[in-house]
Design an enzyme around this catalytic site. Structure first.
Site, short mmCIF file in Angstrom:
data_model
loop_
_atom_site.label_atom_id
_atom_site.label_comp_id
_atom_site.label_asym_id
_atom_site.label_seq_id
_atom_site.Cartn_x
_atom_site.Cartn_y
_atom_site.Cartn_z
N HIS A 173 -1.47 1.50 -4.31
CA HIS A 173 -2.01 2.74 -4.28
C HIS A 173 -1.07 3.53 -5.21
O HIS A 173 -0.96 4.89 -4.84
CB HIS A 173 -2.09 3.36 -3.04
N ASP A 182 6.00 5.03 -1.29
CA ASP A 182 7.36 5.54 -1.34
C ASP A 182 8.11 4.70 -2.27
O ASP A 182 9.53 5.00 -2.53
CB ASP A 182 7.91 5.28 0.11
N ASN A 224 2.04 -6.20 13.73
CA ASN A 224 1.78 -4.47 13.76
C ASN A 224 2.12 -3.99 15.23
O ASN A 224 2.35 -4.86 15.94
CB ASN A 224 0.45 -4.12 13.32
N CYS A 282 8.04 -4.47 13.68
CA CYS A 282 8.12 -5.52 12.54
C CYS A 282 9.73 -5.64 12.25
O CYS A 282 10.25 -6.71 11.70
CB CYS A 282 7.19 -5.50 11.55
N GLY A 285 2.26 -4.01 9.39
CA GLY A 285 2.19 -2.57 9.39
C GLY A 285 1.17 -1.77 8.72
O GLY A 285 1.22 -0.71 7.99
N THR A 286 -0.21 -2.27 8.71
CA THR A 286 -1.31 -1.83 8.21
C THR A 286 -2.55 -1.97 9.18
O THR A 286 -2.39 -3.00 9.78
CB THR A 286 -1.74 -2.32 6.74
N CYS A 301 -3.90 10.92 -21.93
CA CYS A 301 -3.13 9.84 -22.66
C CYS A 301 -2.51 8.87 -22.04
O CYS A 301 -1.86 7.89 -22.57
CB CYS A 301 -2.06 10.63 -23.57
N GLN A 308 0.77 -1.21 0.07
CA GLN A 308 -0.11 0.00 0.07
C GLN A 308 0.80 1.21 0.18
O GLN A 308 0.35 2.39 -0.03
CB GLN A 308 -0.84 0.17 1.21
N ASN A 309 2.05 1.10 0.22
CA ASN A 309 3.06 2.25 0.37
C ASN A 309 3.44 2.99 -1.07
O ASN A 309 3.63 2.18 -2.06
CB ASN A 309 4.29 1.67 0.95
ZN LIG Z 1 -1.20 13.46 -22.11
#
Ligand SMILES: [Zn+2]
Length: 457
Positions: free
Chosen positions: A268, A240, A394, A417, A364-365, A279, A237-238
């Site tokens: 995500h 980074d 967690n 963790c 960790g969630t 586009c 889900q990170n």
């Molecule tokens: Zn474009």
């Protein structure tokens, strides 16, 4: 000739190959000298520095039996501790056997293993139930098709703040006009140019952090499992990108329906990418984006798409009708917006469910996002039907709502963790039951090796 310098600290060095440093309070100088040669012989230790801290507690005289027990224990602990203290801390043991050994103990549903105060210099049996660590070790070391679902908690050690916890990102970006920082991760942020600018600033901060930070030990552990060919999928889900930058956790952007699917799935998106709303052009962000002068709206990132502009230039020359142009935006999924890779992710999940994973680790969630919660529930069901292991890791226990939804976790690990790789390693090294050695086969000289020998002669 150089004169030997005497160390002022009470340290004793035994130099062999590599250097391992550690302070082991339960170990006295005499013990280490007795035990170390054996370990060196096994090739398990390099050089060791056992520093003496001022020991204020009076030394009690021991009986011979007590002393032997103490020695064995500290020897094992020393070996395990130095193993844990090595630089490649995250390196988990590689399973030596092809077949998964039979699981001898399964904790009762929802057993909590608390590692909040875990101290690697104290014997594990004095801190927790060894059987639970056995189960954890078994799951991490022997699973063949592991599925991992991770969240912000895994990156905290790297220096990326968590979203929801106090002091997390949502709090950090909260202002009087914005309300909670969570609003900045909502699709409605694109409604006003004022909030777009705030959003850009937040992306810049997140991007800069992601570039500076290094993957954590836990990230490396997942990479290791993947390198051993035992990771079926990492769902992260990170945004980074600390996970997918590791060599065995690569992903594809955008995800496609074409197999093979990448080992990692970014649920995500990724803060290091921009994409066009029209586009689908994708471009990586680099530092120069934040140095260039802003456009008339004061923006640097969220600007007209160069690819769309280029297309229109060509159409203009060809005398064709112009098309509407898109805007570049960070390729992350916001609240209240449609997921661009949603359908492919659904396909990957189905494929993983059919592959019958034998281990699910959620780390960790807090599973606040409904889609991720559903993914965990479906995976857990398949893993349980396959007599596998479903483990929660967690800082806190899952809420009752989560437990009821997922049915149950075999083991709930509460604490940081980042200690898990060390814990698994320590267990492997010190506590794992000795395997019976297979009878040695008589050495047979093959034609090949004989030829080689002849050649060498
Ligand atoms: Zn474009």
């Amino acid at each position: 000739m150089a004169t030997k310098k005497r160390s002022s600290t009470m340290a004793r060095k035994i130099k062999v190959k590599k250097e391992v440093l550690g302070v082991i309070p339960s170990l006295k100088m005499g013990d280490s000298i007795v035990t170390i040669p054996r370990l060196i012989k096994k090739g398990r230790l390099g050089s060791i520095v056992v520093k003496h801290e001022d020991n204020k507690s009076p030394v009690r005289s021991r009986t011979m039996e007590e002393f032997e027990h103490f020695q064995i224990r500290s020897m094992k602990l020393l070996a395990g501790f130095t193993k844990v203290a090595e630089k490649d801390h995250w390196e988990i043991p590689a399973p030596e056997m092809k077949r998964k050994p039979r699981l001898k103990y399964r904790p009762s549903n929802g057993t909590v293993l608390n590692i909040r105060n875990l101290d690697f210099t104290i014997p594990l049996e004095d801190q927790m139930e060894l059987e639970d660590v056995y189960f954890l070790h078994h799951a991490i070391t022997y699973s063949k098709k592991m599925v991992m679902v991770i969240g912000a908690g895994v990156s905290v050690e790297s220096g990326i703040p968590d979203f929801r916890s106090s002091g997390g990102l949502f709090q950090g970006f909260a202002t009087k006009s914005n309300g909670s920082g969570k609003n900045l991760f909502d699709y409605n942020v694109f409604r006003s140019s004022d909030s777009i600018l705030k959003f850009e600033n937040m992306i810049q901060r997140l991007y800069t952090m992601s570039i500076k930070c290094e993957p954590s030990m836990f990230h490396h552990m997942i990479d290791q499992v993947s390198a051993q060919g035992r990771l079926l999928r990492l769902y992260t889900q990170n945004i980074d990108g600390l996970d997918v930058q590791l060599p065995h956790l690569k992903t594809k952007v955008p995800l496609t329906f074409k197999k093979p699917f990448p080992i990692s799935v970014q649920l995500h998106g990724n803060v290091k990418l921009l994409s066009c709303s029209m586009c689908k052009y994708i471009v990586p962000i680099d530092e120069s984006y934040f140095e260039k002068p802003p456009n008339v709206d004061g923006r640097r990132l969220i600007v007209r798409c160069p690819e769309c502009q280029e297309m229109n230039n060509i159409r203009e020359i060809a005398g064709k009708r112009l098309q509407s142009e898109g805007v570049l935006r960070p390729r992350i999924v916001l609240y209240n917006e449609f997921h661009p890779d949603g359908e492919v992710i659904g396909n990957i999940t189905e494929s993983d469910l059919r592959a019958r994973p034998d281990c699910l680790i959620v780390t960790g969630t807090t599973l606040k996002i409904p889609g991720v919660r559903r993914l965990v529930k479906e995976m857990a069901r398949v893993v349980h039907s396959n007599s596998g292991y479903v483990i929660w890791m967690n800082l806190d226990e899952p809420t009752q709502g989560i437990v009821d939804y997922v049915e149950y976790f075999d083991l709930i690990i509460v604490g940081n963790c980042q200690l898990i790789p060390g814990l698994v390693k320590l267990y492997d090294y010190v506590y794992k039951p000795e395997k019976k050695k297979p009878r040695k086969k008589a050495t047979v000289t093959t034609v090949k090796s004989r030829k080689r020998q002849e050649h060498e002669v």
